[in-house]
Scaffold this active site. Structure first.
Site, PDB file in Angstrom:
ATOM      1  CD  GLU A  81       7.764  21.346  50.336  1.00 15.55           C
ATOM      2  OE1 GLU A  81       7.427  22.536  50.396  1.00 15.55           O
ATOM      3  OE2 GLU A  81       8.624  20.839  51.065  1.00 15.55           O
ATOM      4  N   GLY A  95       9.812  27.114  56.958  1.00 11.92           N
ATOM      5  CA  GLY A  95       8.454  27.049  56.422  1.00 11.92           C
ATOM      6  C   GLY A  95       8.482  27.026  54.908  1.00 11.92           C
ATOM      7  CB  SER A  96       5.863  27.789  52.457  1.00  9.18           C
ATOM      8  OG  SER A  96       5.530  29.088  52.853  1.00  9.18           O
ATOM      9  CB  THR A  97       9.868  28.246  48.813  1.00 10.31           C
ATOM     10  OG1 THR A  97      10.620  27.081  49.185  1.00 10.31           O
ATOM     11  CG2 THR A  97      10.735  29.118  47.924  1.00 10.31           C
ATOM     12  N   GLY A 115       9.193  32.387  52.918  1.00 12.55           N
ATOM     13  CA  GLY A 115      10.633  32.691  53.033  1.00 12.55           C
ATOM     14  C   GLY A 115      11.008  33.837  52.101  1.00 12.55           C
ATOM     15  CB  CYS A 143      11.418  20.609  54.700  1.00 12.89           C
ATOM     16  SG  CYS A 143      12.506  20.207  56.058  1.00 12.89           S
ATOM     17  CE  LYS A 186       3.088  32.896  63.611  1.00 11.40           C
ATOM     18  NZ  LYS A 186       2.527  31.630  64.027  1.00 11.40           N
TER      19      LYS A 186
HETATM   20  P1  NDP Z   1       4.083  28.722  56.204  1.00 11.26           P
HETATM   21  O1  NDP Z   1       5.374  28.969  55.552  1.00 11.26           O
HETATM   22  O2  NDP Z   1       2.953  29.618  55.905  1.00 11.26           O
HETATM   23  O3  NDP Z   1       4.253  28.732  57.802  1.00 11.26           O
HETATM   24  C1  NDP Z   1       5.435  28.510  58.515  1.00 11.26           C
HETATM   25  C2  NDP Z   1       5.504  29.469  59.697  1.00 11.26           C
HETATM   26  O4  NDP Z   1       5.573  30.807  59.235  1.00 11.26           O
HETATM   27  C3  NDP Z   1       4.269  29.430  60.600  1.00 11.26           C
HETATM   28  O5  NDP Z   1       4.671  29.714  61.910  1.00 11.26           O
HETATM   29  C4  NDP Z   1       3.442  30.564  60.044  1.00 11.26           C
HETATM   30  O6  NDP Z   1       2.500  31.054  60.964  1.00 11.26           O
HETATM   31  C5  NDP Z   1       4.498  31.593  59.749  1.00 11.26           C
HETATM   32  N1  NDP Z   1       4.159  32.575  58.731  1.00 11.26           N
HETATM   33  C6  NDP Z   1       3.317  32.439  57.684  1.00 11.26           C
HETATM   34  N2  NDP Z   1       3.295  33.566  56.951  1.00 11.26           N
HETATM   35  C7  NDP Z   1       4.139  34.441  57.540  1.00 11.26           C
HETATM   36  C8  NDP Z   1       4.555  35.772  57.251  1.00 11.26           C
HETATM   37  N3  NDP Z   1       4.104  36.420  56.194  1.00 11.26           N
HETATM   38  N4  NDP Z   1       5.457  36.362  58.058  1.00 11.26           N
HETATM   39  C9  NDP Z   1       5.944  35.697  59.112  1.00 11.26           C
HETATM   40  N5  NDP Z   1       5.572  34.453  59.451  1.00 11.26           N
HETATM   41  C10 NDP Z   1       4.698  33.813  58.671  1.00 11.26           C
HETATM   42  O7  NDP Z   1       3.666  27.245  55.920  1.00 11.26           O
HETATM   43  P2  NDP Z   1       2.204  26.627  55.964  1.00 11.26           P
HETATM   44  O8  NDP Z   1       1.959  26.201  57.341  1.00 11.26           O
HETATM   45  O9  NDP Z   1       1.191  27.525  55.366  1.00 11.26           O
HETATM   46  O10 NDP Z   1       2.375  25.392  54.994  1.00 11.26           O
HETATM   47  C11 NDP Z   1       2.284  25.602  53.581  1.00 11.26           C
HETATM   48  C12 NDP Z   1       3.362  24.827  52.864  1.00 11.26           C
HETATM   49  O11 NDP Z   1       4.633  25.235  53.311  1.00 11.26           O
HETATM   50  C13 NDP Z   1       3.346  23.343  53.096  1.00 11.26           C
HETATM   51  O12 NDP Z   1       2.443  22.682  52.281  1.00 11.26           O
HETATM   52  C14 NDP Z   1       4.762  22.989  52.772  1.00 11.26           C
HETATM   53  O13 NDP Z   1       4.891  22.877  51.378  1.00 11.26           O
HETATM   54  C15 NDP Z   1       5.549  24.179  53.244  1.00 11.26           C
HETATM   55  N6  NDP Z   1       6.141  23.956  54.571  1.00 11.26           N
HETATM   56  C16 NDP Z   1       7.449  23.662  54.641  1.00 11.26           C
HETATM   57  C17 NDP Z   1       8.009  23.393  55.862  1.00 11.26           C
HETATM   58  C18 NDP Z   1       9.454  23.057  55.998  1.00 11.26           C
HETATM   59  O14 NDP Z   1       9.811  22.371  56.940  1.00 11.26           O
HETATM   60  N7  NDP Z   1      10.323  23.541  55.145  1.00 11.26           N
HETATM   61  C19 NDP Z   1       7.227  23.394  57.087  1.00 11.26           C
HETATM   62  C20 NDP Z   1       5.867  23.780  56.913  1.00 11.26           C
HETATM   63  C21 NDP Z   1       5.351  24.032  55.687  1.00 11.26           C
HETATM   64  P3  NDP Z   1       1.028  30.401  61.047  1.00 11.26           P
HETATM   65  O15 NDP Z   1       1.229  28.965  61.392  1.00 11.26           O
HETATM   66  O16 NDP Z   1       0.396  31.178  62.118  1.00 11.26           O
HETATM   67  O17 NDP Z   1       0.398  30.581  59.705  1.00 11.26           O
END
Ligand code: NDP
Length: 812
Positions: A397, A244-246, A249, A300, A191
């Site tokens: 962050e 993605g975000s903590t 996670g 990140c 995804k």
């Molecule tokens: P998210 O953690 O929400 O998104 C990362 C991925 O997870 C996207 O593909 C998202 O889908 C998907 N996702 C979101 N919620 C769920 C869920 N409940 N179950 C399964 N998949 C899910 O990050 P955001 O894009 O909202 O960014 C918010 C914050 O996260 C940023 O400000 C940053 O602090 C952090 N972040 C950290 C990253 C890293 O590299 N460690 C990368 C991106 C963000 P969709 O895009 O469709 O919402």
């Protein structure tokens, strides 16, 4: 006009890249469907989502919005493809991965432009960093596909993998996930992030070009609530890999708890960028540009906390501001800009909110004098000084181009400040004194430490975090283990020969009751003429035998239901004390591996002297045959020797990534490990778990076998006479699942190993989400502890360590 005047008045011209080929490619294919079984399918809902160019705020294209029915279809396709792909020879898989790498290079420019259009990051970065690294990842993993049979002979692929990636490095994160998955024989449903699906769709087209058999790679675009959550919860998905975000996670950790799905999480960070007063400050300034203004700070592992030695703070801040004044923010397709656009209005607002909060909290904000473009979503490079370490801008962050600066006086203070965060993803250390830098690097709790450089990545060197930055590694050999499981896991578990109704005793003239008491008497070393001297073991905490807080004892029964002894009933407070003692003993990891080996040998030596007594204790508690109990003790001695042997051999490797320098991949202890031991094999199970943990430098709080605790409590005296420092091993007897829950919830426990019931495993995984500690649970499945393949070795050592990569460039 002098040459100097010319230099000072020179302006950068623009160097725009044409978007036309990429826009034409999008136009021809839009609206994009879902990529399932190598075909483009319409979404079941008939719905589509807009993909916006963040540099202009304008619509680029529409992509399918999948729902759970589409996810089911994709998972079914991946499952059916798994049958043949998992059996496809490594060499054939290597050829496909190699072809993918080649095709990435053939389409490099289109991919780079698409990525810039979709994400807003400068073309300079997508062209020179993202896309070359993507190709490198597939080449590197083509090698592992080729070598799997000889390098990982006792492993098999995991199955169908659900992969969820973020928007900050869309194609690179795809590569980090798909390349190792395919190399190890898995199939995937991926995804992409809502904001950045386009390069994944071009990648899907590449799958068709290289002729990858259908169903191995499926790309499903859509919203998190539909696609992401369905993938996470689906019963036929064997692993989730998430970046993605903590917060998300943590919710995925909870949603998958007890399901048996493998999980790797690459989460947030607040990485320190440490500058000592002997560093080359001009290099430091360029490093800071790469650390926090690269990809607009949406990284990140961005070096978002500048920790500078107090005596050079003024000079460095002056130089930094001068450099910031010269940074160029603008059209991502202009090859002469330094920073592009923020990915979305939501992210932009969040950055602004956190910056406002920093100002409210009293920190001093500085931004360059020039203004950002008004069309699109831009934010200027920002520097905060006068920041106090406890404020939100120092802790949260921001995920934007915002650097917060703090000062330190001594290296110890620098390390303390660096580790003052729940995260642990990366760090940079700047000093011309290599001794100082190499002394500081291992003390920082982070998966990657860059010395005099920053944001360096390579497929050979695993990337991933400690603590709330997640667990698991991507890249390197260590990353492969995220996509395999031991081959034996499908084998039936080997039963333990329990003496049928104590048959070995019934051929004597004694009744079995008498036999029990005879054994008790022998164990208590008393003469039958006097009353037995009562021996109820206490707890073992901080090297001392201490009473439990509860003041209660619990009975230990044999399989006939007869009481064969008593142990203390430990509670929450005892676990807290055990964890505190384990923390106080963390000096254990700083000692030499040779010393740890010596102590393990010494434990074996002292245990061997009491071999017969330990065997009889096992018989008494378990009703197994004496021969079998003796076999367990012998195996325990051998296991202690194994971990004494491994203590100074499971060390790490040196990588040679494509740069002038080396990467030291060090296997570091995790910290304090909470261990719950299996009921079967009460002595061997106990030693098989604490052995690797302490051999690798961890300290432990252990809940021994609940049914047969006496084999562990008998070890107190062995430990006391074997020079094991106080607090390295702490033992709390009592109700297994209650105590395990306390360990899993404890914020100062860094990992939990649990060998008990399926329900207990689930509860441990659920509770661990609090501080995102690593877990290793058995989901209620027994393993054959006597068998060296299942009961010892690299799997245990890997669970006891985490890889830290220290990047050391060299040359002038
Ligand atoms: P998210 O953690 O929400 O998104 C990362 C991925 O997870 C996207 O593909 C998202 O889908 C998907 N996702 C979101 N919620 C769920 C869920 N409940 N179950 C399964 N998949 C899910 O990050 P955001 O894009 O909202 O960014 C918010 C914050 O996260 C940023 O400000 C940053 O602090 C952090 N972040 C950290 C990253 C890293 O590299 N460690 C990368 C991106 C963000 P969709 O895009 O469709 O919402």
């Amino acid at each position: 006009m002098s040459v100097m005047d010319i230099f000072e008045t020179m302006e950068y011209g623009s160097a725009p890249e044409s978007a036309s080929p990429a826009l034409a490619w999008l136009k021809e294919r839009q609206p994009f469907g879902l990529f399932i079984k190598n075909e483009w399918m319409k979404p079941a809902s008939g719905q589509y989502l807009d993909s916006i160019n963040p540099a202009t705020g304008k619509l680029l294209v529409q992509v399918a919005s999948a729902n759970s029915a589409d996810v089911n279809t994709a998972i079914a396709a991946a499952r059916s493809a798994f049958e043949s792909w998992s059996r496809t020879p490594g060499h054939v898989r290597a050829r496909y991965l190699y072809a993918i790498a080649r095709h990435i290079q053939k389409h490099a420019r289109l991919l780079a432009v698409l990525e810039s259009l979709d994400n807003g990051k400068p073309l300079r970065e997508t062209r020179d960093l993202d896309i070359p690294l993507v190709a490198r990842h597939f080449y590197y993993h083509a090698g592992w596909a080729q070598l799997m049979a000889c390098e990982l002979p006792s492993y098999q692929p995991v199955g169908v993998v659900g992969q969820i990636i973020p928007w900050n490095f869309p194609l690179l994160m795809l590569a980090w996930k798909i390349a190792p998955a395919l190399a190890m024989g898995n199939t995937v449903v991926l995804k992409p992030a809502r904001y950045t699906p386009l390069t994944a769709l071009k990648f899907a087209e590449i799958m068709q070009e290289v002729g990858l058999p259908p169903g191995i790679v499926n790309i499903v675009t859509g919203e998190a609530s539909q696609v992401g959550e369905s993938l996470v919860r689906h019963r036929d998905v064997n692993k989730i890999a998430f970046t993605g975000s903590t917060d998300v996670g943590r919710s995925i950790r909870r949603a998958t708890a007890g399901s048996g799905k493998k999980l790797s999480l690459e989460l947030g960070g607040k990485s320190p960028f440490i500058v000592f007063d002997d560093a080359d400050l001009d290099s430091v300034v360029e490093g800071a540009v790469d650390a926090i203004w690269f990809n607009q700070g949406q990284v990140c592992c961005a070096g978002s906390r500048l920790l500078v030695q107090e005596n050079i703070e003024q000079t460095l801040i002056r130089k930094l501001r001068a450099r910031m004044e010269k940074l160029r923010v603008g059209d991502p397709l202009d090859k002469a800009i330094d920073m592009g656009a923020i990915v979305s209005p939501t992210q932009l607002k969040e950055i602004q909110r956190l910056v406002n909060k920093g100002i409210e909290e009293g920190a001093q904000m500085w931004q360059p004098s020039w203004a950002c473009p008004t069309e699109g979503y831009f934010f200027p490079p920002t520097l905060f000084t006068n920041v106090s370490p406890a404020t939100s801008i120092a802790q949260v962050e921001i995920f934007g181009p915002v650097l917060v600066s703090m000062t330190f006086r001594t290296p110890e203070e620098a390390v303390a400040l660096a580790n003052n965060t729940p995260y642990g993803l990366a760090a940079s250390v700047w000093s011309d004194n290599i001794n100082l830098a190499l002394d500081v690097a291992p003390k920082i709790k982070a998966g990657s430490v860059w010395i005099n450089c920053t944001n360096m990545f390579d497929a050979s060197s695993g990337f991933g975090g400690y603590r709330e930055s997640g667990f698991g590694r991507e890249g390197g050999k260590e990353g492969l283990y995220e996509y395999v499981r031991p081959a034996w896991e499908t084998m039936p578990s080997v039963g333990i020969p329990i003496a049928n109704n104590y048959s070995h005793m019934e051929d004597t003239t004694l009744s079995s009751n008498d036999k029990d008491s005879e054994l008790s008497a022998t164990l208590n070393d008393s003469s039958s003429a006097s009353p037995l001297i009562d021996r109820t073991p206490k707890l073992f905490i901080g090297g001392k035998q201490v009473r439990s807080d509860s003041g209660y004892s619990r009975d230990v029964y044999n399989p006939r239901g007869r009481v064969v002894g008593q142990v203390s009933e430990g509670n929450r407070k005892d676990i807290r004390n055990a964890v505190e003692a384990a923390h106080a003993a963390r000096g254990w990891s700083a000692g030499t591996a040779h010393n740890r080996a010596q102590i393990l040998y010494y434990i074996a030596e002292n245990l061997a002297v009491r071999e017969e007594e330990f065997a009889r204790r096992i018989v008494l508690q378990t009703g197994r045959t004496h021969a079998n109990a003796l076999e367990e003790v012998q195996a325990t001695l051998s296991r202690l020797f194994s971990y004494a042997a491994w203590a100074d051999k499971f060390e790490g490797v040196v990588h040679r990534p494509p740069m002038r320098g080396v990467v030291l991949a060090m296997n570091e202890p995790i910290g304090v490990i909470g261990i719950t031991c299996p009921d079967e094999y009460p002595l061997l199970g106990f030693i098989s778990l604490i052995g690797p943990a302490i051999a690798m430098g961890n300290t432990v709080a252990v809940v021994p076998s609940q049914q047969s605790s006496l084999s562990a409590t008998d070890c107190y005296q062995v430990f006391e006479t074997s020079d094991l420092p106080a607090g390295v091993v702490n033992i709390v007897t009592g109700e297994r699942d209650t105590l395990s829950q306390v360990l899993a919830e404890h914020d100062d426990v860094d990992a939990v190993w649990y060998f008990g019931s399926a329900e207990g495993s689930k509860q441990v995984e659920l509770a661990s989400a609090g501080n995102m500690k690593r877990t290793w649970v058995n989901y209620g499945h027994e393993r054959s502890w006597l068998d060296a393949v299942q009961g010892e070795g690299a799997e245990f050592l890997r669970e006891a360590t985490q890889v830290k990569n220290i990047w050391v460039p060299y040359g002038e």
